[in-house]
Design an enzyme around this catalytic site. Structure first.
Site, PDB file in Angstrom:
ATOM      1  N   HIS A   1       1.098  -1.539   0.160  1.00  0.00           N
ATOM      2  CA  HIS A   1      -0.021   0.102   0.019  1.00  0.00           C
ATOM      3  C   HIS A   1       0.761   1.255   0.066  1.00  0.00           C
ATOM      4  CE1 HIS A   1      -3.256   2.619   0.973  1.00  0.00           C
ATOM      5  NE2 HIS A   1      -2.096   3.072   2.036  1.00  0.00           N
TER       6      HIS A   1
ATOM      7  N   HIS B   1       3.946   7.443   5.491  1.00  0.00           N
ATOM      8  CA  HIS B   1       2.880   7.722   6.314  1.00  0.00           C
ATOM      9  C   HIS B   1       1.660   6.982   6.748  1.00  0.00           C
ATOM     10  CE1 HIS B   1       0.174   5.330   2.571  1.00  0.00           C
ATOM     11  NE2 HIS B   1      -0.392   5.932   3.466  1.00  0.00           N
TER      12      HIS B   1
ATOM     13  N   GLU C   1       0.665   5.344  12.204  1.00  0.00           N
ATOM     14  CA  GLU C   1      -0.590   5.225  12.992  1.00  0.00           C
ATOM     15  C   GLU C   1      -0.334   3.073  12.866  1.00  0.00           C
ATOM     16  OE1 GLU C   1      -4.101   4.195  10.159  1.00  0.00           O
ATOM     17  OE2 GLU C   1      -4.297   6.803  10.233  1.00  0.00           O
ATOM     18  N   ASP C   2       0.082   3.005  12.480  1.00  0.00           N
ATOM     19  CA  ASP C   2      -0.921   1.304  12.053  1.00  0.00           C
ATOM     20  C   ASP C   2       0.795   0.329  12.679  1.00  0.00           C
ATOM     21  OD1 ASP C   2      -2.826   1.939  11.263  1.00  0.00           O
ATOM     22  OD2 ASP C   2      -2.350   1.210   9.512  1.00  0.00           O
TER      23      ASP C   2
ATOM     24  N   ASP D   1      -3.222   8.270  -1.530  1.00  0.00           N
ATOM     25  CA  ASP D   1      -3.615   7.359  -0.062  1.00  0.00           C
ATOM     26  C   ASP D   1      -4.377   6.687  -1.125  1.00  0.00           C
ATOM     27  OD1 ASP D   1      -3.226   5.890   2.695  1.00  0.00           O
ATOM     28  OD2 ASP D   1      -5.593   7.181   2.679  1.00  0.00           O
TER      29      ASP D   1
END
Length: 714
Positions: A87, A111, A115-116, A176
């Site tokens: 991704h 990016h 967050e993940d 994205d």
């Protein structure tokens, strides 16, 4: 930032941006890290696309970013079954193909790490610097566990604020979302629809405003396929059937190339197919499609002057369709777009649309702000990644729009009103409404500046765009030099001057909301009305029902002194308002009524119909007396027969009596009769009879009287 797997319809292939096999990239990513002295195979396509736009780019930082992203996402899989690293790689490839510079690509690879994964912003800052850290933070979503249902709107608010300082934040977000939309097929239908709706309402308009047409058009097609599958299938079938038929555009393009070759104009002539949504729109507009409706002829040249040379040759050698001509070079769009648009009739009677632009214009038309390269150069000026013959990307135009393409005027306005929308639902609804405006107009200010407003905007919107909260005191406007009501809809090129009352205590009327088109105006008006609930009878223009107007500052010139009926003792703490329904002046017999729990007193003429109404419902009167000052405000109604220059002659008569026009309304003529209502400020109430005589002497005027009803809100 994640969503997953195959799209519902085949994505549209575009010249210069071949689709990369992400499964092969995924397999390369699964091989794990490589030695730090060579580029990972999975990054090869990104590096190739990046070097095509930036031959001297340093790839070492991209390699470091990829290695951190790959190691931190290792073991994570997308719902499609591919390694998660595919991704960020795909998002970065999209941006690289559009010409994004190295810092953007570095942030794009990283990016989703904060967050993940366990990677922190401090780690990103330490390893890649403040710029990359800011971009990564800007696109990192807020946690639902902290924000609940408000997480999505507050995340977009955060991204917009970050975009205000660095437009590259939104570039990454758009890429994205494009990859997530391409791979949305494994999601449940209801989740597909929800994501598609947000994409349609928010992301696509943002892509349009940032000029990134390459992302906008593919996003439109993917949303079309999800939200309107039957129409998408029908359009797909029409395009497929046309592909098997005659191709008039290719023939016309060949003729155009021959004409330009004979004229000695170096050019590249291409046939540019329309995307699905564009074909669908043309089909709705025209009904039956012609063979030339499935694309447009694109002519690319080297210099701006060549564009006009091409136009001259085409209009000389072909029959032009003049109504289709548009010059977006002389008057560029607010989103950086420049081109000449025309249409010509081919030898067989087919009409072909033609786009004429330089190679630089074409790059900016496709990639918008992404084509600026690094928009934050050391000298603070925006630069293109590939400047051509000294041409820059900025220029004259709407104030704040093209002068600083990294901070376009529409974004500045959006950031202004979002600060007032403290409620996430209000922000979310207002954002969608703002972005739904598909066309902007430019109006000129009397101080030489300009305002960019949505089509259909009124003088209310112009007042708030120019004066912010000070527009609460607006009582009218001049449009192109003529008095106009606040409900007047503005046209492109109008000159507007909002007129503000000297009285800072006045405020907007609820019916202003009927005329406000911009979120900035609607939020400001709604906020004021909520802070000033109805408390008494209505008053003059610009004052909502339930709020009594103040004709002059309390205890200022012409203000009466309020006295309680029981004590006949002065009450200096009470604010005094002169009612707009009857606008009493010194020497009138007056009475008062308390409002806001006794904090203020509203003064009416004794014979005002409102007095009888309030007495009927049990409202107690308060004795009032006039002060020593004689300045006053009064509302007069002039009844007249319609004729040219009537308004000008009345205004001249008023000025001759030393009266100042605070507001004016002119009702539509009825049976050749016209009703004018003026709110005026007189230096001395003793001059009122002479003023009314002067107005009656204006030819065509047959009566002038004091207002005995609430004046209509402007």
């Amino acid at each position: 930032m994640s969503a997953e797997a195959t799209s519902p319809g085949a994505p549209i292939r575009r010249r210069g941006r071949p689709r990369i096999d992400l499964r092969r990239i995924g397999r390369a990513a699964l091989l794990g890290p490589v030695s730090r002295d060579r580029l990972p195979d999975a990054l090869a396509h990104v590096a190739e696309a990046h070097r095509a736009h930036h031959p001297d780019a340093d790839l070492a930082v991209l390699q470091r970013a990829y290695l951190l992203a790959e190691s931190s996402h290792r073991g994570q899989m997308r719902k499609s079954g591919e390694p998660y690293i595919t991704h960020p790689l795909a998002v970065t490839l999209i941006l690289a193909q559009l010409g994004a510079e190295t810092t953007t690509l570095t942030a794009s690879l990283l990016h989703d790490t904060v967050e993940d994964t366990e990677v922190t912003l401090d780690q990103v800052r330490e390893q890649f610097g403040e710029e990359v850290c800011y971009l990564v933070d800007g696109v990192t979503k807020l946690e639902k566990v902290d924000y609940g249902a408000a997480a999505e709107p507050e995340t977009f608010r955060k991204m917009l604020v970050a975009t205000g300082d660095d437009v590259r934040v939104m570039s990454i977000k758009l890429a994205d979302r494009l990859h997530n939309m391409r791979t949305l097929g494994v999601m449940r239908p209801e989740k597909q629809a929800r994501i598609a709706n947000v994409t349609r309402d928010v992301l696509i308009p943002l892509a349009e405003r940032l000029g990134v047409q390459a992302l906008k058009t593919e996003l439109e097609d993917l949303v079309f396929a999800i939200l309107h599958p039957e129409e998408y299938a029908r359009t797909s079938a029409v395009i497929a059937a046309a592909a098997d038929g005659p191709d008039p555009l290719t023939a016309i393009a060949g003729n155009v190339a021959s004409v330009l070759r004979e004229a000695g104009i170096p050019s590249e002539v291409l046939v540019r197919p329309r995307h699905f949504v564009s074909v669908h729109r043309v089909r709705i507009k025209r009904g039956e499609l012609r063979g030339s409706d499935f694309g447009r002829v694109l002519v690319l040249v080297g210099e701006d002057a060549d564009c006009y040379a091409v136009l001259g040759e085409l209009h000389t050698c072909f029959t032009p369709v003049i109504s289709e001509f548009k010059d977006f070079i002389a008057a560029p769009k607010f989103n950086l777009y420049e081109s000449l648009h025309t249409a010509v009739v081919g030898p067989d009677g087919e009409v072909a649309e033609v786009l004429i632009r330089t190679h630089r214009m074409h790059k900016v038309a496709e990639a918008g702000v992404i084509a600026l390269g690094n928009p934050y150069a050391a000298d603070g000026t925006a630069q293109t990644a590939e400047p051509a013959d000294g041409e820059g990307t900025d220029g004259e135009g709407t104030e704040g729009e093209r002068a600083d393409p990294t901070r376009p005027g529409w974004l500045s306005r959006l950031l202004q009103w979002q600060q007032s929308a403290s409620d996430p639902d209000t922000f979310w609804t207002s954002l969608r409404a703002d972005l739904a405006q598909d066309r902007e107009i430019t109006v000129f200010r009397t101080d030489g500046g300009t305002l960019g407003l949505p089509a259909g905007a009124s003088c209310v919107d112009a007042a708030y765009a120019q004066h912010a909260d000070a527009a609460h005191t607006c009582i009218g406007a001049r449009v192109n030099g003529r008095l106009a009501t606040l409900s007047t809809v503005l046209k492109d090129g109008d000159t507007v001057q909002p007129l503000l009352a000297e009285d800072a205590a006045s405020g907007p009327s609820p019916d202003w909301l009927d005329h406000a088109r911009t979120p900035a105006a609607r939020i400001a008006i709604t906020g004021w009305l909520e802070a000033h609930p109805q408390a008494a009878d209505s008053g003059q223009p610009g004052v909502p029902a339930g709020r009594e107007p103040q004709s002059a500052p309390p205890f200022g010139p012409g203000a009466p002194r309020a006295r309680t009926a029981s004590a006949v003792v002065e009450q200096p703490d009470a604010a005094v308002r002169l009612a707009g329904c009857c606008t009493p002046v010194p020497s009138d017999e007056v009475t008062g009524f308390t409002v806001r729990g006794g904090a203020a007193v509203t003064v009416h003429r004794l014979r005002c119909p409102a007095v009888a109404r309030m007495e009927a419902v049990g409202r107690a009167q308060v004795a009032v007396s006039w002060g020593d000052e004689q300045a006053c405000r009064v509302t007069l109604v002039a009844e007249s027969f319609g004729r040219p220059r009537l308004l000008a002659d009345l205004t001249e008569a008023i000025a001759g009596a030393d009266a100042a026009v605070i507001s004016a309304t002119v009702e539509p003529p009825s049976e050749q009769r016209v009703r004018h209502t003026y709110t005026l400020r007189l230096p001395d109430a003793a001059g009122l009879p002479a003023l009314m005589r002067a107005m009656r002497e204006v030819p065509g005027v047959y009566d002038v009287s004091r207002a005995q009803h609430p004046a209509g809100a402007l």
